[in-house]
Motif scaffolding. Structure first.
Motif, PDB file in Angstrom:
ATOM      1  N   SER B  10       0.846  -1.196   0.000  1.00  0.00           N
ATOM      2  CA  SER B  10       0.000   0.000   0.000  1.00  0.00           C
ATOM      3  C   SER B  10       0.876   1.239   0.000  1.00  0.00           C
ATOM      4  CB  SER B  10      -0.872   0.015   1.262  1.00  0.00           C
ATOM      5  OG  SER B  10      -0.023   0.125   2.393  1.00  0.00           O
ATOM      6  N   GLN B  12       0.973   3.512   2.211  1.00  0.00           N
ATOM      7  CA  GLN B  12       1.624   3.743   3.500  1.00  0.00           C
ATOM      8  C   GLN B  12       2.780   2.788   3.731  1.00  0.00           C
ATOM      9  OE1 GLN B  12      -1.873   3.463   5.918  1.00  0.00           O
ATOM     10  NE2 GLN B  12      -1.363   1.428   6.713  1.00  0.00           N
ATOM     11  N   ASP B  13       2.666   1.532   3.228  1.00  0.00           N
ATOM     12  CA  ASP B  13       3.788   0.594   3.333  1.00  0.00           C
ATOM     13  C   ASP B  13       4.983   1.106   2.553  1.00  0.00           C
ATOM     14  OD1 ASP B  13       2.360  -1.127   4.807  1.00  0.00           O
ATOM     15  OD2 ASP B  13       2.223  -2.744   3.304  1.00  0.00           O
ATOM     16  N   ASN B 188      -4.085   2.123   2.474  1.00  0.00           N
ATOM     17  CA  ASN B 188      -3.579   1.080   3.370  1.00  0.00           C
ATOM     18  C   ASN B 188      -3.810  -0.261   2.675  1.00  0.00           C
ATOM     19  OD1 ASN B 188      -6.300   1.010   3.580  1.00  0.00           O
ATOM     20  ND2 ASN B 188      -6.412   1.255   5.807  1.00  0.00           N
ATOM     21  N   ALA B 189      -3.466  -1.349   3.329  1.00  0.00           N
ATOM     22  CA  ALA B 189      -3.501  -2.635   2.640  1.00  0.00           C
ATOM     23  C   ALA B 189      -4.917  -2.959   2.188  1.00  0.00           C
ATOM     24  CB  ALA B 189      -2.961  -3.723   3.552  1.00  0.00           C
ATOM     25  N   GLY B 191      -6.718  -5.576   1.791  1.00  0.00           N
ATOM     26  CA  GLY B 191      -7.548  -6.558   2.480  1.00  0.00           C
ATOM     27  C   GLY B 191      -8.070  -6.133   3.845  1.00  0.00           C
ATOM     28  N   THR B 192      -7.571  -5.034   4.367  1.00  0.00           N
ATOM     29  CA  THR B 192      -7.947  -4.668   5.743  1.00  0.00           C
ATOM     30  C   THR B 192      -9.397  -4.185   5.800  1.00  0.00           C
ATOM     31  OG1 THR B 192      -6.983  -2.531   5.257  1.00  0.00           O
ATOM     32  CG2 THR B 192      -5.678  -4.015   6.608  1.00  0.00           C
ATOM     33  N   PRO B 193     -10.046  -4.372   6.965  1.00  0.00           N
ATOM     34  CA  PRO B 193     -11.409  -3.843   7.101  1.00  0.00           C
ATOM     35  C   PRO B 193     -11.373  -2.332   6.873  1.00  0.00           C
ATOM     36  CG  PRO B 193     -10.724  -5.100   9.039  1.00  0.00           C
ATOM     37  CD  PRO B 193      -9.523  -4.961   8.185  1.00  0.00           C
ATOM     38  N   HIS B 194     -12.359  -1.808   6.178  1.00  0.00           N
ATOM     39  CA  HIS B 194     -12.419  -0.377   5.869  1.00  0.00           C
ATOM     40  C   HIS B 194     -11.153   0.090   5.171  1.00  0.00           C
ATOM     41  CE1 HIS B 194     -15.815  -0.585   8.515  1.00  0.00           C
ATOM     42  NE2 HIS B 194     -15.045  -0.911   9.538  1.00  0.00           N
ATOM     43  N   SER B 195     -10.681  -0.688   4.194  1.00  0.00           N
ATOM     44  CA  SER B 195      -9.478  -0.255   3.476  1.00  0.00           C
ATOM     45  C   SER B 195      -9.817   1.021   2.704  1.00  0.00           C
ATOM     46  CB  SER B 195      -9.002  -1.356   2.544  1.00  0.00           C
ATOM     47  OG  SER B 195      -9.986  -1.593   1.565  1.00  0.00           O
TER      48      SER B 195
END
Lengths: 728, 303
Positions: B10, B12-13, B188-189, B191-195
């Protein structure tokens, strides 16, 4: 002779500087080796993105040198002997030899200097050459004070198959290791000879070290990539040179773009590809731009460049999308609708906005139009439209498209074709080699624009000084000169300049600076009356009625500035400087007439008749000057053309009487060559006069008459040019 | 040197990867500066700290504002507010080019597949009287970084040369993620909830700020703000004990207001020079005052 190779390895050298740096390196190294007594041969440079290499053939040791230094005579005072010994580096006079000549014996010191090993010479020379090297721009790196174009990374010196290690420059020490392509063959590789160097770099190192071979490879690959797809490369020498300086290992790739971009003007696409992406344009079999481009990559990849192509395509697409977006925005309005917006752009704070300028240029172009064969209405309209594209997004993003964008927009609106041309061409000529407009409307606007610029900056006292010319006024002046000369425009520049000044003042009637300036001129009320009259007539004649106060201040200095440009221009055309000066000294503001006179006089003087005539003139002028020095000469009381008895003086007087009316007539009709050829009729009588007549007759009356005759001769010459300024 | 790591997942990553990489190279990781700037260079951690004799290795993210680049959120490549990642190494290490290339590995750019080029681009920021030599770094024809060896800052010759690296984060991330539209970048990634995408976070901001910059910025007021900031800056520098740090913030505010005027299209080329000169005079004053202060403090410490 033995092989010497010096490689200076650095971070990426700007492409445009590489060739010159190679030449400079050869020059400096050769000079240094020669100064040390060596004779380098076949010196040349290899240049590329990260290295500058000098290769030559040279001796391994400089020769022993024996030098004789002559000293004082034997038996000279002690002090003289001491000085001699000190200078020659000997400690006792017995170390000197004695020689003798007619005057007796004298000392000679024979100085033997031993040769030095070339390796020692190089150890001193290389740091000296590199420290004194001149780059267009150089930099320091880290905490070192050494300057190079970019940080220095390596140094290799090979002499006769051996590496000279340990030479230190800017914190970098020489060794036998060279570095290849960063990705495809970084090395380092050990080398001791040019053959090694070449083999290591051109195979495992993946660096083509020979510039011409690299350039040929770039071109050949680019063409091949196009041909494979049935397309043709649009060749571009400048871009080819640049790209050759950007790659060590050229790999041409043909990329694609969305064909809908082709609706953009070709010039926008070409400019985008070339200046932003260093990418070649491609055309199809019909000669139209193709939706492709050639990238010159510096890398072979496992996917045969697919990733690189895709990446470049994306960038180009983004750039062209931007260009298209700007165009669409721009075309939401007609070109003239941008006119008012020009008011928000300041041309110069003392000279108003760009719209103020466009207003003035429009008025002036209207007045100039009849003198250059253009329709005044079209010229006025073109001048108003000419600056409108400056506030379009396309031009804001790519300034070099100014003029062209206006033209495209106006053509798209279906506007008048002369105006369309004038919009693009009114900036021309931009320099000594730029094309001069041919369309009369374009000429009217181009002249008006440049004259307004010159007069404006003159009026606010912003003249160029020395090397400082922030408003490019020299270029504007040269533009005026070239427009007038290459289009054979009889011109009265003072008149145009004054009209221009009038428009400027009309815009700033209450401006303090203008007011004080105008005040200095004196008699402004009268001035405006005359100008108004001149404007109404649109004639040159009315101008001549103007008073001196005005012309002395602005028009004269501006004219002399223009005449300076004319001088430079004519000299570049191969005219003699003294001929140019002789003609310009006669005054006048008609650049075309001046130029024609220079040409005619130059041609006239290039044959023997002309030269003899000048000699005759000089003799007459010298006698008069000498007589004037002796005392006051009152020549006016003599009727110079009669009263001579039958002798060469009478013949000269007669010839003069015949010639003067024909010279007057020729000059009045502007036929300068005819005036010169009439003048040539005086050659024989002048020669005969000097052959047989002694000016300084014992009879004071006769002497005075003869001097008066010479004075009339000189005056006649001066009608044509100031011959006193001619050399020889 | 770090080994090539997996491609960040992502935006941020991606930023974190750069921070970790440069942290490993000995840089202090700073946080963004809180006054509007047109470029990461203008952060005092670069402009002021590149002056003087003290070594200084830092890296930081800096939001950059370029009012004229706004496109109402409609252009997939242009933003008036975007992020730069800035590295300053003073003095520049000998192998800075290799360190830089290592950072490309760290964010997942495979150098066997991509054509990386150093193309001449002599960087100059006239508003802070700074210039240096260097390059634009191209990855497959795209400018991914600006690489500069500073020679002068605030009109002063530098004591030690700083190597400055500036990464345009959005552009580089789009490239690495193969995304054509900046607003589609995974913030953000995925797959995360509320990406979140970049658009979720910033699209509305681009729309409104563009509208403001191009249409509603009151040029009279902006001009007043410019003049106010200029006056304040001068006053702070004129104090018996000058305050170059707050003065510099006002110089930046003046610069930003000038950029808005420029975006509104009310600045001509000639006028432009004049504004730039005014801001440059402020920035130069700040730089000089800062250097004098540094010297005085150094002497005070050694006395």
């Amino acid at each position: 002779m033995f092989e010497l190779l010096l490689e200076i390895f650095s971070e990426e050298i700007p492409a445009r500087m590489q060739v010159r740096a190679g030449q400079d390196l050869v020059k400096a190294m050769d000079a240094g080796l020669k100064a040390a007594g060596l004779s380098p041969k076949d010196s040349h440079a290899l240049t590329g993105p990260r290295r500058l290499t000098y290769v030559t053939q040279v001796e391994l040791r400089s020769p022993d040198v024996s030098e004789e230094r002559k000293g004082p005579r034997v038996g000279s005072p002690e002090r003289a002997l001491e000085g001699f010994m000190r200078g020659a580096g000997i400690t006792d006079i017995s170390q000197a030899e004695t020689r003798s000549d007619k005057k007796g014996e004298y000392y000679v010191a024979v100085l033997q200097s031993e040769g030095r090993d070339t390796s020692d010479i190089l150890t001193a020379l290389i740091p000296e050459v590199m420290t004194g090297f001149s780059w267009p721009k150089s930099m320091k790196s880290g905490d070192s004070d050494f300057r190079w174009v970019r940080p220095l990374r390596g140094l290799t010196v090979l002499l006769d198959g051996q590496s000279l290690d340990g030479i230190t420059v800017g914190g970098i020490t020489s060794d036998a290791m060279v570095h290849g392509h960063r990705q495809m063959g970084p090395g380092p590789f050990p080398v001791t000879t040019l053959a090694d160097y070449r083999a290591a770099l051109e195979t495992d190192g993946h660096v083509m070290i020979y510039r011409s071979a690299r350039r040929a490879r770039v071109l050949e690959q680019a063409k091949a990539a196009c041909a494979e797809a049935g397309l043709e490369l649009v060749e571009d020498e400048g871009l080819l040179d640049e790209v050759t300086g950007l790659v060590e290992w050229p790999v041409a790739l043909l990329g694609d773009m969305d064909p809908t971009f082709l609706e953009l003007p070709d010039e926008v696409i070409r400019l985008t590809l070339k200046s932003h992406q260093k990418t070649f344009t491609v055309r199809d079999a019909d000669g139209n731009l193709a939706p492709n481009f050639v990238i010159m990559a510096n890398l072979e990849t496992p996917d045969n460049g697919a990733t690189i192509k895709a990446g470049n395509a994306k960038v180009i697409s983004a750039r062209l999308s931007d260009a298209r977006f700007f165009q669409q925005q721009d075309r939401q309005k007609n070109l003239i609708d941008y006119y008012d917006q020009l008011d928000e752009v300041v041309f110069h704070k003392k000279l108003g906005s760009v719209r103020d300028k466009a207003d003035r240029v429009a008025a002036l172009a209207r007045e100039i139009a009849p003198h250059v064969g253009a329709d005044p209405d079209l010229a006025e309209q073109a001048a108003k439209l000419a600056k409108c594209d400056l506030v379009t997004q396309t031009v804001i993003e790519a300034t070099s498209l100014q003029g062209q964008v206006g033209r495209w927009m106006y053509e798209a609106e279906g506007g008048n074709p002369d105006i369309a041309v004038a919009i693009e061409d009114h900036y021309k000529p931009q320099g000594p080699s730029d094309a001069v407009p041919t369309n009369p409307v374009a000429i009217a606007v181009a002249l008006a624009d440049k004259i307004d610029t010159l007069v404006g900056f003159w009026a606010i006292g912003e003249k160029p000084t020395g090397s400082k010319d922030p408003f490019a006024l020299r270029r504007a002046a040269l533009g005026v000169v070239r427009l007038i000369l290459s289009r054979n425009l009889a011109s009265n520049l003072n008149f145009f300049a004054m009209l221009s000044f009038y428009h400027l003042n009309a815009q700033f009637p209450d401006d303090d600076r203008m007011a004080s300036f105008v005040h200095k001129l004196g008699g402004v009320g009268d001035l405006w009356k005359i100008v108004g009259h001149a404007k109404a007539d649109n004639s040159f004649d009315a101008f001549s009625a103007l008073g001196d106060g005005f012309s002395k201040t602005i028009v004269d200095t501006l004219l002399s500035f223009l005449l300076d440009r004319l001088r430079v221009y004519l000299r570049d055309q191969g005219q003699r400087h003294d001929v140019i000066d002789a003609v310009i000294a006669q005054g006048g503001d008609d650049l075309l007439a001046i130029s024609q006179r220079v040409e005619a006089l130059g041609a006239f003087l290039s044959n023997a008749d002309g030269e003899n005539l000048v000699q005759g003139y000089k003799r007459a002028a010298n006698i008069l000057r000498a007589e004037r020095k002796k005392g006051k000469l009152d020549l006016a009381s003599f009727d110079t053309l009669s009263g001579f008895t039958a002798d060469p003086a009478a013949a000269l007087a007669k010839a003069l009487a015949n010639t003067r009316p024909s010279i007057d007539a020729a000059l009045n009709s502007g036929d300068y060559p005819a005036a010169l050829s009439s003048l040539a009729d005086l050659r024989e009588p002048i020669d005969a006069f000097f052959e047989d007549v002694v000016v300084n007759s014992d009879d004071p009356d006769e002497r005075a008459r003869r001097l008066a005759l010479l004075s009339a001769v000189v005056e006649t010459f001066h009608q044509i040019a100031d011959f006193s300024r001619l050399d020889g | 040197m770090t080994k090539t790591v997996a491609k960040p997942a992502s935006f941020q990553d991606f930023i974190l990867a750069l921070q970790i990489y440069w942290s490993q190279q000995g840089c202090a990781i700073l946080q963004p500066f809180d006054t509007e700037v047109g470029a990461g260079t203008l952060h005092p951690a670069t402009v002021l700290r590149s002056l003087g004799p003290k070594p200084w290795n830092v890296a930081y993210v800096q939001p950059s504002r370029r009012p004229a680049d706004g496109r109402y959120g409609e252009n997939p490549n242009r933003l008036q507010h975007y992020y730069q990642f800035q590295v300053i190494m003073k003095p520049n290490p000998v192998n800075l080019q290799e360190l830089y290339l290592g950072s490309l590995d760290a964010i997942g750019i495979d150098r066997t597949m991509h054509d990386i080029r150093f193309v001449e681009d002599d960087w100059e920021n006239p508003t802070v009287g700074a210039w240096g030599l260097g390059w634009e770094v191209w990855c497959d024809g795209m400018e991914v970084s600006q690489y500069t060896y500073f020679q002068q800052v605030g009109g002063l010759d530098v004591d030690l040369v700083s190597g400055e690296l500036t990464y345009g984060l959005e552009r580089l991330a789009m490239y690495v993620f193969g995304v054509d539209n900046v607003y589609d970048l995974p913030f953000n990634a995925p797959g995360t909830p509320h990406s979140l995408t970049y658009g979720d976070v910033f699209h509305q901001n681009e729309v409104e700020q563009s509208t403001y910059n191009f249409e509603y910025a009151n040029t009279d007021n902006v001009l007043k703000r410019f003049e106010f900031a200029e006056e304040e800056c001068k006053a702070l520098l004129a104090l018996d004990t000058p305050l170059p740090l707050p003065a510099y913030e006002h110089a930046l505010k003046a610069s930003h207001n000038f950029n808005i005027l420029d975006a509104r299209g009310v600045v001509s080329p000639t006028q432009r020079q004049e504004y730039i000169k005014r801001v440059r005079d402020l920035a130069k004053g700040c730089a000089q005052s800062w250097v004098e202060g540094e010297k005085a403090r150094a002497e005070g410490a050694s006395a």
